[in-house]
Structure formats: structure tokens, C-alpha cells
Design a protein around this motif. Structure first.
Motif, PDB file in Angstrom:
ATOM      1  N   TYR A  94       7.352  42.938  -7.291  1.00 48.18           N
ATOM      2  CA  TYR A  94       8.684  43.337  -6.835  1.00 48.18           C
ATOM      3  C   TYR A  94       8.915  42.860  -5.404  1.00 48.18           C
ATOM      4  O   TYR A  94       8.011  42.933  -4.566  1.00 48.18           O
ATOM      5  N   TRP A 106      15.455  47.044  -4.142  1.00 47.31           N
ATOM      6  CA  TRP A 106      14.371  46.373  -4.857  1.00 47.31           C
ATOM      7  C   TRP A 106      14.933  45.247  -5.729  1.00 47.31           C
ATOM      8  O   TRP A 106      16.055  45.346  -6.238  1.00 47.31           O
ATOM      9  N   GLY A 107      14.107  44.227  -5.948  1.00 46.89           N
ATOM     10  CA  GLY A 107      14.410  43.241  -6.968  1.00 46.89           C
ATOM     11  C   GLY A 107      14.094  43.810  -8.343  1.00 46.89           C
ATOM     12  O   GLY A 107      13.561  44.919  -8.469  1.00 46.89           O
TER      13      GLY A 107
ATOM     14  N   PHE B  36       9.236  57.914  -4.063  1.00 45.53           N
ATOM     15  CA  PHE B  36       9.898  57.033  -5.011  1.00 45.53           C
ATOM     16  C   PHE B  36       9.776  57.603  -6.412  1.00 45.53           C
ATOM     17  O   PHE B  36       8.779  58.263  -6.743  1.00 45.53           O
ATOM     18  N   GLN B  38       9.931  56.421 -10.491  1.00 50.61           N
ATOM     19  CA  GLN B  38       9.898  55.278 -11.394  1.00 50.61           C
ATOM     20  C   GLN B  38       9.890  55.746 -12.840  1.00 50.61           C
ATOM     21  O   GLN B  38       9.023  56.520 -13.233  1.00 50.61           O
ATOM     22  N   VAL B  43      12.540  49.712 -12.349  1.00 53.57           N
ATOM     23  CA  VAL B  43      12.209  49.478 -10.948  1.00 53.57           C
ATOM     24  C   VAL B  43      12.115  50.815 -10.216  1.00 53.57           C
ATOM     25  O   VAL B  43      12.924  51.715 -10.456  1.00 53.57           O
ATOM     26  N   PRO B  44      11.140  50.978  -9.331  1.00 52.81           N
ATOM     27  CA  PRO B  44      11.102  52.218  -8.530  1.00 52.81           C
ATOM     28  C   PRO B  44      12.378  52.393  -7.717  1.00 52.81           C
ATOM     29  O   PRO B  44      13.017  51.412  -7.317  1.00 52.81           O
TER      30      PRO B  44
END
Lengths: 116, 106
Positions: A94, A106-107, B36, B38, B43-44
């Protein structure tokens, strides 16, 4: 809202170089640090390193000898290179931005598989 | 390296439950702690930074607390969309390190 879009080769052989790029949309690469994080299958998150557009970098000691992160202001993108890969480098990679604190954007992630 | 230890590693909970996850640092990290979320295959997402500051658009049922070596993430009333894995991250010192994760499941 900044958006990150990443790409790169998904299948490598041992000893090859992993190369991923992350483009930044809706904002500038200047003024921030940009990071790469990876997640091995079924495992937790691992910070790889970061760079800003002035070339200041910080890397994980466990990868420092093999990793390079760079920022290209002209293309508004940043890149990860990891050389001499092995099966242990198989992971989802990522890209992410550091803004006041890690990682507000984020990607989408890239699965990279290293075949022996 | 600073080691981040989360507890529990996994937990079962029900909708409406109050859930608390703990993250302990092997040395003091002030409030340089983020959380975070997830979900599987996703994606987180950042929930909290600075130990207690909610990221934009994160529901107020999430809260963070702590400084030094002990931190908590609390979900005041668990919702169906909150079933996920939660990670803490310290960014006090390099290399930045994540906790091993806490899976919250039904």
C-alpha cells in the motif's frame, strides 16, 4: 480529498526488483511525507519507509539495505523499489500519505507475488 | 524498535456491545498513536490519531485514550459495520511499528 492510485508488476521471480508507483490526485506531493506499507497474506501491517519531495527518507532497518523510496514532483507521484526479492516479500503493498499523522489517505493496494 | 502489543488478539461481541481494545508500547510514545480499521480484502482506514483525535467522518461511537505506554480504543455501541480488524500504530520513533491486530467478530 486526495486520492492515491498505485500500480506495478504483480508477479516477480526471486532476486528481481519490485517496483511500484503511486500517483497523487487532488493534491500535491509537495509538503508531505509519502509512505509504503505492506501486509503479508493473512498477517499484520508492516511499515516499509517514507520519503518527501526534498529527498528526505526514513526506512525500516529490516529492509533498509534493499529499499528505495523517491518522490517525483514533475509527475506528482512517488515510487518504491525493493531489490533482491524473495518469497518473504510476497505481500499486498500500500502507498499512503502522512499528514499531521500517518496515514490519512491510502492507495488501493497491489498484491505482489514472488515466485521461487 | 518499539514493540506494540494489542490485547485481545481476537474477541467475540454482539451488536450494541461496548468494546475496548488495548495497545501497549514497549516504551513511552507520548500520544504518537493512531488506530486503523481494516475489513477483509479492504484497505485500512484511519480512525484516530494523536491517541484521541477522531479522523474526519469517523462516527463518534469510536474514541481513543491514553499516553505514554498504554492506549485504548473504545467502540461505545458496536454496529454491524464495525466487525473488522483493528491495528494501532506508533509514530513516535523510527521504525514506525504496528500492533499485531485485534479481530472483532460476532
Amino acid at each position: 480529498q486526495v486520492q492515491l492510485q498505485q500500480w506495478g508488476a504483480g508477479l516477480l521471480k526471486s532476486s528481481e526488483t519490485l517496483s511500484l508507483t503511486c500517483a497523487v490526485y487532488g493534491g500535491s506531493v509537495s509538503g508531505y511525507y509519502w509512505s509504503w506499507i505492506r501486509q503479508s497474506p493473512g498477517m499484520g501491517l508492516e511499515w516499509i519507509g517514507e520519503s518527501n519531495d526534498s529527498g528526505s527518507t526514513n526506512y525500516s532497518p529490516s529492509l533498509k539495505s534493499r529499499v528505495s523510496i523517491s518522490v517525483d514532483r514533475s509527475k506528482n507521484e512517488f515510487s518504491l523499489k525493493l531489490n533482491s526479492v524473495t518469497a518473504a516479500d510476497t505481500a499486498v503493498y500500500y502507498c499512503a500519505r502522512v499528514w499531521y499523522a500517518p496515514f490519512d489517505s491510502w492507495g488501493q493496494g497491489n498484491l505482489v507475488i514472488v515466485a521461487s | 524498535d518499539i514493540q506494540m502489543t494489542q490485547s485481545p488478539s481476537a474477541m467475540s461481541a454482539s451488536v450494541g456491545d461496548r468494546v475496548t481494545i488495548t495497545c501497549r508500547a514497549s516504551q513511552g510514545i507520548s500520544t504518537y498513536l493512531a488506530w486503523f480499521q481494516q475489513k477483509p480484502g479492504k484497505v485500512p482506514k484511519r480512525l484516530i490519531y494523536g491517541s484521541s483525535t477522531l479522523h474526519s467522518e469517523v462516527p463518534s461511537r469510536f474514541s481513543g485514550f491514553g499516553s505514554g505506554t498504554e492506549f485504548t480504543l473504545t467502540i461505545s455501541s458496536l454496529q454491524p459495520e464495525d466487525f473488522a480488524t483493528y491495528y494501532c500504530l506508533q509514530h513516535f520513533d523510527y521504525p514506525w511499528t504496528f500492533g499485531q491486530g485485534t479481530k472483532v467478530e460476532i
